[in-house]
Motif scaffolding. Structure first.
Motif, PDB file in Angstrom:
ATOM      1  N   UNK A 180       0.812  -1.215   0.000  1.00 50.10           N
ATOM      2  CA  UNK A 180       0.000   0.000   0.000  1.00 50.10           C
ATOM      3  C   UNK A 180       0.839   1.256   0.000  1.00 50.10           C
ATOM      4  N   UNK A 218     -12.735  -7.331 -12.506  1.00 50.27           N
ATOM      5  CA  UNK A 218     -13.147  -8.309 -11.506  1.00 50.27           C
ATOM      6  C   UNK A 218     -14.612  -8.653 -11.691  1.00 50.27           C
ATOM      7  N   UNK A 278      -8.199  -7.507  -4.872  1.00 46.14           N
ATOM      8  CA  UNK A 278      -7.856  -8.239  -6.083  1.00 46.14           C
ATOM      9  C   UNK A 278      -8.224  -7.495  -7.332  1.00 46.14           C
ATOM     10  N   UNK A 279      -8.436  -6.223  -7.220  1.00 48.72           N
ATOM     11  CA  UNK A 279      -8.861  -5.500  -8.390  1.00 48.72           C
ATOM     12  C   UNK A 279      -8.100  -4.198  -8.450  1.00 48.72           C
ATOM     13  N   UNK A 280      -7.919  -3.689  -9.656  1.00 53.90           N
ATOM     14  CA  UNK A 280      -7.175  -2.445  -9.802  1.00 53.90           C
ATOM     15  C   UNK A 280      -7.931  -1.301  -9.147  1.00 53.90           C
ATOM     16  N   UNK A 331      -6.950  -3.197 -17.759  1.00 54.51           N
ATOM     17  CA  UNK A 331      -6.201  -2.482 -16.737  1.00 54.51           C
ATOM     18  C   UNK A 331      -4.713  -2.588 -16.958  1.00 54.51           C
ATOM     19  N   UNK A 344      -7.455 -16.921 -10.419  1.00 56.34           N
ATOM     20  CA  UNK A 344      -7.614 -15.665  -9.703  1.00 56.34           C
ATOM     21  C   UNK A 344      -8.916 -15.656  -8.894  1.00 56.34           C
ATOM     22  N   UNK A 345      -8.937 -14.795  -7.864  1.00 52.37           N
ATOM     23  CA  UNK A 345     -10.107 -14.741  -6.977  1.00 52.37           C
ATOM     24  C   UNK A 345     -11.392 -14.426  -7.728  1.00 52.37           C
ATOM     25  N   UNK A 369     -12.826  -8.490  -1.312  1.00 51.49           N
ATOM     26  CA  UNK A 369     -12.292  -9.053  -2.550  1.00 51.49           C
ATOM     27  C   UNK A 369     -12.180  -8.014  -3.652  1.00 51.49           C
ATOM     28  N   UNK A 370     -13.208  -7.165  -3.761  1.00 54.97           N
ATOM     29  CA  UNK A 370     -13.154  -6.163  -4.810  1.00 54.97           C
ATOM     30  C   UNK A 370     -12.105  -5.101  -4.552  1.00 54.97           C
ATOM     31  N   UNK A 387       4.213  -2.048 -11.065  1.00 55.19           N
ATOM     32  CA  UNK A 387       2.907  -1.823 -11.698  1.00 55.19           C
ATOM     33  C   UNK A 387       2.770  -2.669 -12.952  1.00 55.19           C
ATOM     34  N   UNK A 388       1.521  -3.004 -13.255  1.00 58.40           N
ATOM     35  CA  UNK A 388       1.246  -3.808 -14.454  1.00 58.40           C
ATOM     36  C   UNK A 388       1.233  -2.894 -15.663  1.00 58.40           C
ATOM     37  N   UNK A 448     -13.468   0.430  -6.788  1.00 56.61           N
ATOM     38  CA  UNK A 448     -13.419   1.019  -8.126  1.00 56.61           C
ATOM     39  C   UNK A 448     -14.696   0.786  -8.925  1.00 56.61           C
ATOM     40  N   UNK A 505      -2.640  -1.255 -11.249  1.00 58.93           N
ATOM     41  CA  UNK A 505      -2.276  -2.103 -10.121  1.00 58.93           C
ATOM     42  C   UNK A 505      -3.348  -2.043  -9.055  1.00 58.93           C
ATOM     43  N   UNK A 506      -3.435  -3.065  -8.222  1.00 63.13           N
ATOM     44  CA  UNK A 506      -4.363  -2.993  -7.099  1.00 63.13           C
ATOM     45  C   UNK A 506      -3.799  -2.090  -6.013  1.00 63.13           C
ATOM     46  N   UNK A 507      -4.629  -1.799  -4.999  1.00 62.73           N
ATOM     47  CA  UNK A 507      -4.223  -0.850  -3.973  1.00 62.73           C
ATOM     48  C   UNK A 507      -2.957  -1.292  -3.245  1.00 62.73           C
ATOM     49  N   UNK A 523     -15.597  -3.070 -14.961  1.00 64.59           N
ATOM     50  CA  UNK A 523     -14.556  -3.519 -14.030  1.00 64.59           C
ATOM     51  C   UNK A 523     -14.148  -4.926 -14.397  1.00 64.59           C
TER      52      UNK A 523
END
Lengths: 549, 427
Positions: free
Chosen positions: A124, A228, B337-339, A367, A252-253, B333-334, A164-165, B165, B134-136, A226
């Motif tokens: 973070x 996810x 695991x999410x940007x 993303x 992945x989750x 989860x959101x 970063x991706x 997000x 990237x995720x947090x 999104x």
């Protein structure tokens, strides 16, 4: 002639394997022999090199020992905190609600309180610039051992970004090429305020969907706000009770959540292991549903293009062969691989030279390589029509924001070459070069690196929790930002540092990073690999070692 | 020595044999003969085990025909002939080439085409680009996100806030983070789809109570209390939650929050409030249904809302005490695991909050206009085949009719016939 990766310029379209399909308007013939000229057709054998080396025994012993000592100290500290000897810094329940059932089980948070909290400063980390090849990290310090953080106000500038991706290097500050995004922002605004099935379908979305379908060489596509949510809301629309989902161990989750929400039976096969998958498929088709022995309605195989924690690439030709033999359906999640692998950046389907019509559902996110947000699902027209009507996301969730959609359009045109330049293709090739160089140097140095040779996600194994923290902190001091991952995202004993190579990294940046990693490896003693190749080729290029007299 | 001992044992045995009673000998003899027979008879199978031969297996594999991946969809399904909006989705909207007045988008404060928001987003675009890549947890946390979380927490007067997000993912990730298998959740029957998905993902026991019916809820809570007394050990570890929405998306009514808080303390359940539609609409300053009823915000454990309605951005947030919210940073989860949210959308949300704080008068204006439209539509009640709620949260949501704009047009035409006055939600 038949080498698609050797600097050949495609004019924005993918030359399809089946020459008979050129009436679709996408294939261009240029009067020469077709077979040998078609890009993406892997007539030549490309070696598939993946390695997951095991660490020496003493490393595993010390890792578990480390966790054991941490746990013991955790118990000690918990005892001290509970008996009041030590001040407790964690937030507590309200006075009025003290007699409610506790919100968290004490044990659930044990790991978080005692092990994660010690090294929490490696995650973070806030940044204050665009996540390009270099970025600015805000400096933060802690006065009470990571319970709270305080920003000093200073900014660590020009930290090399290996976390970063940003595979194609497109996440950058505004420049003139983003002019269309600015215009769309000013015309359309930001929010949409409605769902796809109501008032939320803008003409931008339609344009984007057509472009995505063209990019992937499929019939139709649909985009969502999104990535996810794309998985978790559309898998339930495709399968339901009475269907079987075969999902990879390390999915992945979002895929796991989507599979669970659908209500289908889920069976897991070992990671990238085709024998395990075949056995499951055979058993499913022959014996049917458990107990009732009725046939399954559908079988859906869920895999990812590149697995983000392992860096491995799915064995797509084998899976497609299996799926055809057993009449199953294939859903592939190309979150990391779209835009980053393949000779023209069209993902793992192009990487193996497979016809996109063989894959039933192509899913991906915008993303990572596209520097935007959102996800897509592509495939045959009847599939996409069905999703437009039955997807939960189309009915209940907001659609994508217009400037974000415009960014994706702009980037896709860049990669396809539709803007008239080869800049996009150069980025894809630069990424491939950077990946190969980085991985080669790392394994030469003697680190254990997982995954496929061609995948831009590079996990470097560190194993011990203390080394994980030291690694990340030392590298930040040297102005290199890395991502370290531990339990529960990875197995307990396999904590790792994960690098994401980007096309925006120059050779100098990679060399700086590699030098720093070399020193770190020696300092922390993480060079566990037994396959150290010598970095000095002259020693093994010698024909004979006889003394010259 | 051994042979002597053996002989001695043998002698004993033979003597015992002579001295044993006859029936005993006969019984033992029969038993021995029976055992010998069982040992040598064939094994007895209950049913024929059918192991399939390889050939049969191959045949089964050949024969099996799965269903098609997707069933065919009729060509004139309304969602396939969707309305395409060209241009910005603001109050005057161009749908399928026709200019219309927009009664369908959730643009309550009219901020969708506000120039200040666009300027703020533009400044952010210039600095950060579009995506966060990237995720947090992995360098996806920008100072804009931290700012937005701070501002939201201050605005709602809570300790902490967390941003997601995507609006749908907010409540759908928040519920499974706290409520697990074995916990009990009391939900209103008219809860929105996102809440339903969150509950499904959490695998908890769900108890539905009739819409806005506090007596029904009390009955369920009492039943649960009786259950608890039967098994106090289990009751000590099952958590209870009441999940309600501030303004229900499916019916347009407001939840009776004061009664809920009373029930909360009486039966020791935690309240999760979903304020997607009431944030920025209800309350004197737009703080939602807690301000509307004047309830202490600490009494609500978690408030979740999305920024897609009043704040005219994209995304969602949860706010509450740090004790509750901090947990989601590792188990939502959101979130994990999410940007993260693109910074331009976060900057626009901050600017929207600024506007909300600067002129709190707009909420009164919105309330006024809602009342007017309600009154105007009351006259047409006979033509509206759904009852209109008579609370001030008036905006007509058409979940059951997929085409709210068509509905409004039809109503406006009907009303013109009867010469009623119509006032639009113009800003």
């Amino acid at each position: 002639m038949a080498d698609p990766g050797g600097g050949a310029v495609c004019n924005g379209t993918l030359h399809n394997q089946s020459a008979s399909d050129c009436h679709r308007g996408n294939c261009w013939k240029n009067g020469v022999v077709k077979e040998s000229q078609q890009n993406g057709n892997s007539n030549f054998y490309k070696p598939f090199v993946e390695s997951f080396e095991e660490a020496p025994l003493h490393v595993m012993v010390f890792t578990y020992l480390g966790y054991g000592i941490g746990t013991l100290f955790g118990y000690l500290r918990d005892f001290l905190r509970n008996s009041g000897i030590e001040k407790c810094n964690a937030a507590v329940e309200r006075e009025e609600q003290k007699d409610f059932v506790p919100l968290y089980q004490n044990f659930e948070n044990f790991y978080t309180r005692n092990l994660y909290m010690r090294i929490r400063d490696n995650w973070n980390r806030p940044i204050c610039s665009a996540p390009g090849a270099v970025f600015d990290v805000m400096e933060r310090v802690t006065d009470d051992y990571n319970w709270t953080f305080r920003f000093t106000g200073r900014i660590i500038k020009d930290v090399i970004n290996m976390g970063s991706y940003n595979f194609l290097g497109l996440a950058a500050k505004y420049d003139e090429s983003m002019r269309t995004v600015k215009e769309v922002l000013e015309t359309y605004g930001l929010g949409v305020g409605s769902t796809r099935q109501e008032m939320g379908t803008l003409d931008k979305h339609k344009e984007l969907e057509d472009l995505v379908a063209k990019f992937l060489n499929v019939e139709a596509a649909m985009v969502f706000g999104m990535g996810f949510a794309t998985n978790s809301m559309n898998i339930p629309a495709l399968v339901g009770k009475g269907c079987l989902i075969l999902s990879d161990e390390l999915n992945h989750a979002s895929l796991v959540l989507g599979a669970r929400l659908s209500g289908a039976t889920i069976r897991i096969f070992k990671h990238n292991n085709m024998q395990s998958l075949e056995k499951l498929l055979r058993d499913a088709v022959i014996y049917g549903q458990p107990r009732t022995r009725r046939a399954w309605k559908k079988i859906l195989i869920l895999v990812e293009g590149i697995y983000s924690m392992e860096g491995s690439i799915v064995r797509l030709p084998d899976i497609v062969a299996l799926k055809k033999k057993y009449k199953a359906y294939l859903y592939i999640d190309e979150a990391h691989s779209i835009g980053s692998v393949g000779p023209t950046g069209r993902g793992v389907v192009e990487f193996f030279g497979i016809d996109p019509r063989d894959i039933d559902v192509l899913m991906g996110t915008f993303t990572k390589s596209f520097g935007a947000a959102g996800g897509y699902l592509a495939g045959r027209k009847d599939l996409v029509d069905y999703l437009r009507t039955h997807s939960h996301s189309a009915a209940y969730a907001t659609s994508m924001s217009p400037p974000v959609a415009e960014q994706i359009i702009r980037v896709m045109k860049l990669i396809m070459g539709l803007d008239g330049t080869t800049k996009g293709l150069q980025r894809v090739q630069q990424l491939a070069k950077n990946t190969r160089y980085f991985r080669q140097r790392l394994s030469q140095m003697g680190f254990i690196v997982y995954g496929n040779e061609e995948s831009p996600v590079v996990p470097l194994l560190l194993y011990m929790p203390a080394k994980v923290a030291a690694f990340a902190r030392h590298l930040l001091e040297r102005k290199i930002g890395v991502v370290v991952v531990g339990f529960p995202a990875t197995p307990l004993a396999e904590a790792r540092a994960r690098f994401c190579v980007s096309a925006a990294h120059t050779r100098e940046m990679l060399d700086t990073v590699l030098e720093a990693l070399d020193e770190m490896g020696d300092l922390l003693d993480v060079k566990y690999s037994r396959n150290r190749k010598s970095a000095r080729p002259e020693l093994y290029d010698e024909m004979s070692f006889e003394l010259e007299d | 020595m051994a042979t002597v001992a053996e002989q001695w044992v043998l002698v004993e045995m033979v003597q015992a044999l002579y001295e044993a009673p006859a029936y005993h000998l006969i019984l033992e003899g029969i038993l021995i003969l029976w055992i010998i027979r069982l040992l040598f008879s064939k094994t007895y199978k209950l049913q024929e085990r059918s192991d399939l031969t390889l050939k049969e297996k191959e045949e089964l594999i050949e024969e099996w025909q799965p269903e098609p991946l997707v069933p065919p969809v009729s060509k004139d399904h309304p969602a396939l002939n969707y309305n395409i909006v060209s241009g910005p989705p603001s109050h005057n909207i161009v749908v399928n080439g026709k200019e219309c007045i927009n009664f369908a988008s959730f643009n309550f404060l009219g901020l969708l085409d506000n120039p200040r928001l666009k300027a703020a987003a533009l400044a952010s675009l210039k600095k950060y680009g579009v995506g966060t890549c990237g995720p947090r947890g992995f360098y996806g946390t920008f100072d804009v996100h931290l700012d937005l979380e701070d501002r939201l927490a201050k605005f709602m007067k809570t300790e902490e806030a967390i941003i997601y997000s995507y609006g749908f993912a907010t409540i759908a990730s928040a519920i499974p983070a706290y409520s697990k298998r074995g916990d009990i959740v009391f939900v209103d029957k008219a809860a929105c789809f996102a809440i339903q998905k969150g509950l499904q993902a959490s695998r908890s026991d769900i108890k539905l109570f009739n819409h806005n019916d506090m007596d029904d809820l009390e009955r369920l809570l009492k039943e649960q209390e009786i259950e608890d007394q039967k098994n106090p050990r289990k009751a000590r570890v099952t958590r209870r939650f009441i999940i309600v929405e501030g303004l229900y998306m499916n019916t347009g009514t407001v939840c009776p929050l004061p009664e809920l808080v009373k029930l909360k303390y009486k039966y020791k359940a935690r309240i999760f409030l979903e304020e997607s539609l009431s944030f920025g609409v209800l309350g004197e300053h737009g703080r939602g249904v807690t301000e509307h009823f004047g309830i202490n915000i600490d009494d609500i454990d978690l408030i979740s809302a999305n920024m897609e309605n009043s704040l005219a951005s994209i995304g969602g947030f949860c706010c509450g005490r740090s004790f509750v919210i901090d947990h989601q940073r590792l188990s939502g989860q959101g979130y994990c695991f999410s940007a993260s949210l693109p910074p331009l959308l976060a900057a626009a949300a901050i600017e929207a909050l600024n506007i909300m704080e600067e002129n709190p008068g707009i909420f009164a204006v919105l309330k006024e206009k809602c009342k007017r439209i309600h009154k105007a539509l009351q006259g047409l009640q006979q033509y509206v085949n759904r009852e209109l709620p008579d609370v001030q949260a008036g905006f007509r949501k058409g979940r059951r009719t997929r085409d709210p704009i068509a509905n409004i047009h039809w109503i406006i035409e009907k009303a013109r016939e009867f010469q009623k006055k119509h006032l639009f939600l113009l800003y």
